[in-house]
Design an enzyme around this catalytic site. Structure first.
Site, PDB file in Angstrom:
ATOM      1  N   CYS A  82       4.390 -11.995  23.505  1.00 57.00           N
ATOM      2  CA  CYS A  82       4.674 -12.572  24.809  1.00 57.00           C
ATOM      3  C   CYS A  82       5.999 -12.044  25.370  1.00 57.00           C
ATOM      4  O   CYS A  82       6.938 -11.780  24.626  1.00 57.00           O
ATOM      5  CB  CYS A  82       4.758 -14.087  24.780  1.00 57.00           C
ATOM      6  SG  CYS A  82       3.321 -14.868  24.069  1.00 57.00           S
ATOM      7  N   ARG A  89       4.254  -6.403  25.386  1.00 58.81           N
ATOM      8  CA  ARG A  89       4.373  -7.543  24.480  1.00 58.81           C
ATOM      9  C   ARG A  89       3.123  -8.416  24.453  1.00 58.81           C
ATOM     10  O   ARG A  89       3.023  -9.339  23.640  1.00 58.81           O
ATOM     11  CB  ARG A  89       5.551  -8.421  24.905  1.00 58.81           C
ATOM     12  CG  ARG A  89       6.865  -7.750  24.663  1.00 58.81           C
ATOM     13  CD  ARG A  89       7.988  -8.592  25.206  1.00 58.81           C
ATOM     14  NE  ARG A  89       9.182  -8.253  24.514  1.00 58.81           N
ATOM     15  CZ  ARG A  89       9.698  -8.924  23.483  1.00 58.81           C
ATOM     16  NH1 ARG A  89       9.128 -10.017  23.054  1.00 58.81           N
ATOM     17  NH2 ARG A  89      10.786  -8.513  22.898  1.00 58.81           N
ATOM     18  N   TRP A 107       0.380 -13.162  24.734  1.00 60.68           N
ATOM     19  CA  TRP A 107      -0.475 -12.701  23.649  1.00 60.68           C
ATOM     20  C   TRP A 107      -0.831 -13.982  22.901  1.00 60.68           C
ATOM     21  O   TRP A 107       0.024 -14.619  22.284  1.00 60.68           O
ATOM     22  CB  TRP A 107       0.288 -11.737  22.739  1.00 60.68           C
ATOM     23  CG  TRP A 107      -0.555 -11.178  21.639  1.00 60.68           C
ATOM     24  CD1 TRP A 107      -1.379 -10.089  21.697  1.00 60.68           C
ATOM     25  CD2 TRP A 107      -0.658 -11.679  20.298  1.00 60.68           C
ATOM     26  NE1 TRP A 107      -1.988  -9.894  20.482  1.00 60.68           N
ATOM     27  CE2 TRP A 107      -1.568 -10.851  19.610  1.00 60.68           C
ATOM     28  CE3 TRP A 107      -0.093 -12.754  19.614  1.00 60.68           C
ATOM     29  CZ2 TRP A 107      -1.912 -11.054  18.276  1.00 60.68           C
ATOM     30  CZ3 TRP A 107      -0.429 -12.955  18.281  1.00 60.68           C
ATOM     31  CH2 TRP A 107      -1.322 -12.114  17.622  1.00 60.68           C
ATOM     32  N   ASN A 152       7.903 -17.724  23.956  1.00 61.62           N
ATOM     33  CA  ASN A 152       7.443 -16.699  23.023  1.00 61.62           C
ATOM     34  C   ASN A 152       7.712 -17.249  21.628  1.00 61.62           C
ATOM     35  O   ASN A 152       8.820 -17.691  21.354  1.00 61.62           O
ATOM     36  CB  ASN A 152       8.245 -15.409  23.265  1.00 61.62           C
ATOM     37  CG  ASN A 152       7.985 -14.361  22.206  1.00 61.62           C
ATOM     38  OD1 ASN A 152       6.930 -14.366  21.569  1.00 61.62           O
ATOM     39  ND2 ASN A 152       8.933 -13.466  22.016  1.00 61.62           N
ATOM     40  N   GLY A 153       6.691 -17.240  20.760  1.00 63.58           N
ATOM     41  CA  GLY A 153       6.884 -17.760  19.412  1.00 63.58           C
ATOM     42  C   GLY A 153       5.778 -18.738  19.058  1.00 63.58           C
ATOM     43  O   GLY A 153       4.752 -18.798  19.743  1.00 63.58           O
ATOM     44  N   GLU A 187      -3.623   5.577   7.639  1.00 64.95           N
ATOM     45  CA  GLU A 187      -3.198   5.600   9.045  1.00 64.95           C
ATOM     46  C   GLU A 187      -4.356   6.028   9.953  1.00 64.95           C
ATOM     47  O   GLU A 187      -4.562   5.454  11.028  1.00 64.95           O
ATOM     48  CB  GLU A 187      -1.983   6.539   9.186  1.00 64.95           C
ATOM     49  CG  GLU A 187      -1.466   6.767  10.584  1.00 64.95           C
ATOM     50  CD  GLU A 187      -1.036   5.504  11.345  1.00 64.95           C
ATOM     51  OE1 GLU A 187      -0.996   4.412  10.758  1.00 64.95           O
ATOM     52  OE2 GLU A 187      -0.772   5.642  12.545  1.00 64.95           O
ATOM     53  N   LYS A 220      -5.954   3.820  13.014  1.00 63.06           N
ATOM     54  CA  LYS A 220      -6.062   4.310  14.394  1.00 63.06           C
ATOM     55  C   LYS A 220      -7.489   4.134  14.900  1.00 63.06           C
ATOM     56  O   LYS A 220      -7.704   3.685  16.014  1.00 63.06           O
ATOM     57  CB  LYS A 220      -5.691   5.807  14.497  1.00 63.06           C
ATOM     58  CG  LYS A 220      -4.237   6.157  14.353  1.00 63.06           C
ATOM     59  CD  LYS A 220      -3.366   5.749  15.505  1.00 63.06           C
ATOM     60  CE  LYS A 220      -2.720   4.427  15.232  1.00 63.06           C
ATOM     61  NZ  LYS A 220      -1.365   4.417  14.736  1.00 63.06           N
ATOM     62  N   GLU A 270      -8.329   0.319  15.490  1.00 61.71           N
ATOM     63  CA  GLU A 270      -7.670  -0.359  16.604  1.00 61.71           C
ATOM     64  C   GLU A 270      -8.082   0.188  17.961  1.00 61.71           C
ATOM     65  O   GLU A 270      -8.066  -0.537  18.955  1.00 61.71           O
ATOM     66  CB  GLU A 270      -6.139  -0.372  16.454  1.00 61.71           C
ATOM     67  CG  GLU A 270      -5.455   0.965  16.527  1.00 61.71           C
ATOM     68  CD  GLU A 270      -3.939   0.836  16.326  1.00 61.71           C
ATOM     69  OE1 GLU A 270      -3.347   1.761  15.778  1.00 61.71           O
ATOM     70  OE2 GLU A 270      -3.358  -0.182  16.727  1.00 61.71           O
ATOM     71  N   HIS A 292     -14.594   2.689  -8.220  1.00 58.85           N
ATOM     72  CA  HIS A 292     -14.310   1.348  -8.748  1.00 58.85           C
ATOM     73  C   HIS A 292     -14.781   0.250  -7.799  1.00 58.85           C
ATOM     74  O   HIS A 292     -14.304  -0.871  -7.867  1.00 58.85           O
ATOM     75  CB  HIS A 292     -12.812   1.216  -9.040  1.00 58.85           C
ATOM     76  CG  HIS A 292     -12.344   2.225 -10.036  1.00 58.85           C
ATOM     77  ND1 HIS A 292     -12.712   2.185 -11.365  1.00 58.85           N
ATOM     78  CD2 HIS A 292     -11.592   3.349  -9.885  1.00 58.85           C
ATOM     79  CE1 HIS A 292     -12.188   3.217 -12.003  1.00 58.85           C
ATOM     80  NE2 HIS A 292     -11.506   3.941 -11.116  1.00 58.85           N
ATOM     81  N   LYS A 345       2.095  -4.216  21.912  1.00 66.62           N
ATOM     82  CA  LYS A 345       2.964  -3.146  21.423  1.00 66.62           C
ATOM     83  C   LYS A 345       4.098  -3.691  20.568  1.00 66.62           C
ATOM     84  O   LYS A 345       4.558  -3.030  19.651  1.00 66.62           O
ATOM     85  CB  LYS A 345       3.518  -2.370  22.627  1.00 66.62           C
ATOM     86  CG  LYS A 345       4.327  -1.148  22.271  1.00 66.62           C
ATOM     87  CD  LYS A 345       3.451  -0.057  21.697  1.00 66.62           C
ATOM     88  CE  LYS A 345       4.219   1.155  21.235  1.00 66.62           C
ATOM     89  NZ  LYS A 345       3.462   1.897  20.210  1.00 66.62           N
TER      90      LYS A 345
HETATM   91  C1  F6R Z   1      -0.618   0.586  15.028  1.00 63.99           C
HETATM   92  C2  F6R Z   1       0.645   0.033  15.420  1.00 63.99           C
HETATM   93  C3  F6R Z   1       1.117  -1.183  14.714  1.00 63.99           C
HETATM   94  C4  F6R Z   1       2.651  -1.153  14.569  1.00 63.99           C
HETATM   95  C5  F6R Z   1       3.146  -2.460  13.936  1.00 63.99           C
HETATM   96  C6  F6R Z   1       4.641  -2.442  13.706  1.00 63.99           C
HETATM   97  O1  F6R Z   1      -0.928   1.731  15.762  1.00 63.99           O
HETATM   98  O2  F6R Z   1       1.285   0.508  16.311  1.00 63.99           O
HETATM   99  O3  F6R Z   1       0.498  -1.335  13.475  1.00 63.99           O
HETATM  100  O4  F6R Z   1       3.004  -0.076  13.779  1.00 63.99           O
HETATM  101  O5  F6R Z   1       2.812  -3.526  14.771  1.00 63.99           O
HETATM  102  O6  F6R Z   1       5.325  -2.239  14.895  1.00 63.99           O
HETATM  103  P1  F6R Z   1       6.813  -1.722  14.915  1.00 63.99           P
HETATM  104  O7  F6R Z   1       6.792  -0.315  14.431  1.00 63.99           O
HETATM  105  O8  F6R Z   1       7.234  -1.828  16.342  1.00 63.99           O
HETATM  106  O9  F6R Z   1       7.587  -2.610  13.995  1.00 63.99           O
END
Ligand code: F6R
Length: 606
Positions: free
Chosen positions: A2, A27, A74, A98-99, A478, A482, A485, A501, A601
């Site tokens: 948020c 956010r 969010w 926020n929280g 990773e 990707k 998500e 396993h 983000k």
């Molecule tokens: C995935 C992604 C998230 C962030 C995670 C940590 O593509 O971006 O998994 O890596 O939320 O975020 P930061 O790096 O901002 O602590």
């Protein structure tokens, strides 16, 4: 997560609030809202969806007021709809939050018994009614104090009062909050980024503090309501303009920017003769450090996992890695001789921040590897290694991942050299090789068309697997993250050697399996594991590096070859096709690439 904004001014504020909310969408973007005060009335407009949807609301043009608060959400408690969107208001108070309020159920029971009527499913609404209840008998300051004391959990708050035409209250516990200063107006924001378009003069609230934002001044209080003085920081007033340009999405742009990210990192940390690494002002003697613990979430955690392999190979340190949300609650012994490294693009991730806070409170050696240098994690770590990749807008992290692993690799090399764990000759050769990395990434980026075609296969699949061993295992993790998500396809990242396993049971005719098998120490072993999945019907996309040697394997569905580099650097190159695969498969499906569903983000709630 948020985002919060508040403006107290002499001019109409609604359009400035909307503009700031657009900047805060990283956010959260499931709903948005604004509340202003005019002629003793709280005007509230909220909408499901993006800030653009809020802006389209015909009422927004008519909303009056030179004082107001705004919010992007969010969802934590309650569906992402307009009723649950913030601000939440009673007859006398309007609140953005926020929280998470952990004792909201109990507080709600109490407030309902006092006759308060709740409209939403959110935890935030208890704050509104609690302040309203307390205001019946107490002054503003005492009602704020009493309310904050009653709340368990984390919060950053912006509060507007029907009877106070010159007051926004800001309060913080756990979630970050900043105050900004302008000419005859003052601001409240979840972070300085939200305020930067309006001011570069900022004060950050510390945990437990609250503030009174008036048009002409700001007063700060500690949790007991005692007035305190706070420093005004002057941030660089260059506001970075970061546009999509000719790219369809920020993510596409950010993938292509990776050679620049690497060049920036290399220029920052490699000395001009390219024979040494400069890490200035490192506050501890290297002999005081015998182990390292790397902590992060999501992609940043994968950077830690990647770094583990390098630290183990290049240094004699004991290496631990941890997911921040696990680290922060486990009962463990923190150690003075450990360097605790917190990896985060945003520098605001709540779990990573809490893990850092725990280490700081125990007086540990803390170091941040971050992108946003004004962030909470950067400010509160004892040492900071910025990754210098510039603004990253796409919610799925790409260039920040390469930036993080670059800095962690550089740190491993430097510590290895300082401790005498690697020979000077090897150290210098690795630095020389590293200089080539941006070009190699640039060349690898040109494998585009083939990946677009391959991505078509992922249109209708139920699931997929990503396998790798050694240095390639973190990259497989990773790659799977990707894909899930962005294209909402179930994707599992797994160490190739572990398949037998259990997960081998998932392999069936036509299941796409991405196998990362560069020509490194693990190559032959990975190829054997690849045979095992092919034998069970998997459709294998093999990602390897260019080589004269033929691949001794039949029945591979598709093959992609990245450039060749020394083994340490292959993970950077292997990442590129995986990012593109996720991008194109989401593009094929018509999904919102820069803002995937349910995500944000900056993850500022735990
Ligand atoms: C995935 C992604 C998230 C962030 C995670 C940590 O593509 O971006 O998994 O890596 O939320 O975020 P930061 O790096 O901002 O602590």
């Amino acid at each position: 997560m948020c985002g919060i904004i508040g403006i107290n001014s002499n001019r109409p504020v609604s359009s400035a609030i909307i503009n700031s909310l657009k900047k805060l969408e990283y956010r959260g973007y499931d709903s948005a809202g604004i509340a202003t005060l005019s002629d003793g009335t709280i005007n509230e407009i909220k909408s499901e969806g993006r800030v653009d949807d809020l802006e389209k609301n015909s009422l927004i043009q008519t909303i009056q007021g030179s004082i107001g608060i705004g919010h992007v959400r969010w969802a934590t408690h309650g569906l992402p709809n307009s009723v649950n969107a913030h601000p939440h208001s009673s007859q006398s108070v309007s609140v953005v939050h926020n929280g998470i309020i952990e004792n909201s159920t109990l507080l709600k029971k109490f407030l309902v018994s006092k006759g308060h009527i709740f409209k939403s499913q959110t935890d935030t609404e208890v704050i509104v009614h609690l302040i309203t209840e307390n205001l019946k008998t107490l002054s503003i300051i005492d009602s704020i104090k009493k309310t904050l004391k009653a709340l368990h959990g984390s919060f950053a708050l912006g509060i507007l009062f029907k009877d106070q035409p010159d007051l926004i209250v800001g309060a913080r516990r756990g979630s970050p909050l900043a105050v900004g200063y302008g000419p005859n107006e003052n601001y409240l924001g979840s972070d300085s980024y939200a305020l930067k378009a309006m001011t570069n003069k900022i004060t950050y609230l510390n945990d437990g503090e609250f503030c009174f934002i008036k048009k002409s001044n700001v007063e700060f209080f500690n949790e007991d309501g005692k007035k305190i003085n706070k420093k005004v920081l002057e941030l660089s007033n260059e506001e970075e303009k970061y546009e999509k340009g000719d790219y369809k999405h920020f993510m596409a742009k950010e993938i292509e920017e990776q050679p620049t990210t690497l060049k920036n990192g290399i220029n920052e940390y490699l000395d001009t003769s390219n024979t040494d690494i400069n890490i200035y002002n490192f506050p501890w003697k290297i002999s005081e450090i015998s182990s390292i613990t790397l902590i992060g979430c999501g992609t940043a955690y994968h950077s830690c996992l990647m770094a583990k392999y390098w630290f183990e190979e290049l240094t004699s340190l004991d290496v631990n890695i941890d997911i921040a949300s696990e680290f922060r609650y486990r009962k463990k012994k923190l150690k003075n001789e450990t360097l605790y490294v917190f990896v985060s693009q945003s520098g605001e991730t709540a779990d990573t921040y809490a893990a850092l806070d725990l280490c700081n409170k125990n007086n540990m050696k803390t170091c941040a590897v971050v992108n946003v240098i004004e962030s909470s994690i950067a400010r509160e770590s004892k040492f900071v290694l910025p990754i210098h990749c510039g603004t990253e807008i796409g919610v799925a992290s790409t260039k920040a991942f390469l930036g993080q692993i670059l800095i962690l690799y550089i740190l491993a090399l430097k510590i290895g050299a300082l401790k005498g764990d690697i020979e000077q000759k090897t150290f210098k050769q690795k630095i020389k090789d590293l200089k080539q990395l941006p070009n190699l990434v640039e060349q690898t980026l040109s494998i585009d068309h083939k990946i677009q075609t391959i991505a078509n296969t992922f249109n209708d699949v139920k699931g997929s697997m990503f396998l790798g061993r050694g240095f390639s295992y973190p990259i497989a993790m990773e790659g799977a993250l990707k894909l899930k998500e962005l294209s909402y396809i179930h994707a599992e990242g797994y160490p190739a050697g572990e398949m037998k396993h259990g997960p081998l049971a998932l392999i069936e005719e036509g299941l796409p399996v991405v196998v990362l098998a560069p020509r490194d120490n693990y190559y032959k072993k990975t190829i054997s594991n690849m045979q095992e999945v092919i034998a069970r019907g998997a459709k294998v996309l093999l990602i390897t590096n260019k080589s004269k040697d033929e691949i001794v394997s039949e029945n591979i569905w598709e093959k992609i070859e990245v450039e060749t580099a020394n083994e340490d650097l292959l993970p950077f190159l292997l990442t590129i096709p995986l990012q593109k695969l996720a991008y194109y498969s989401a593009l094929n499906k018509g999904f919102d690439i820069d803002k995937p569903r349910n995500l944000a983000k900056s993850v500022t709630v735990e």
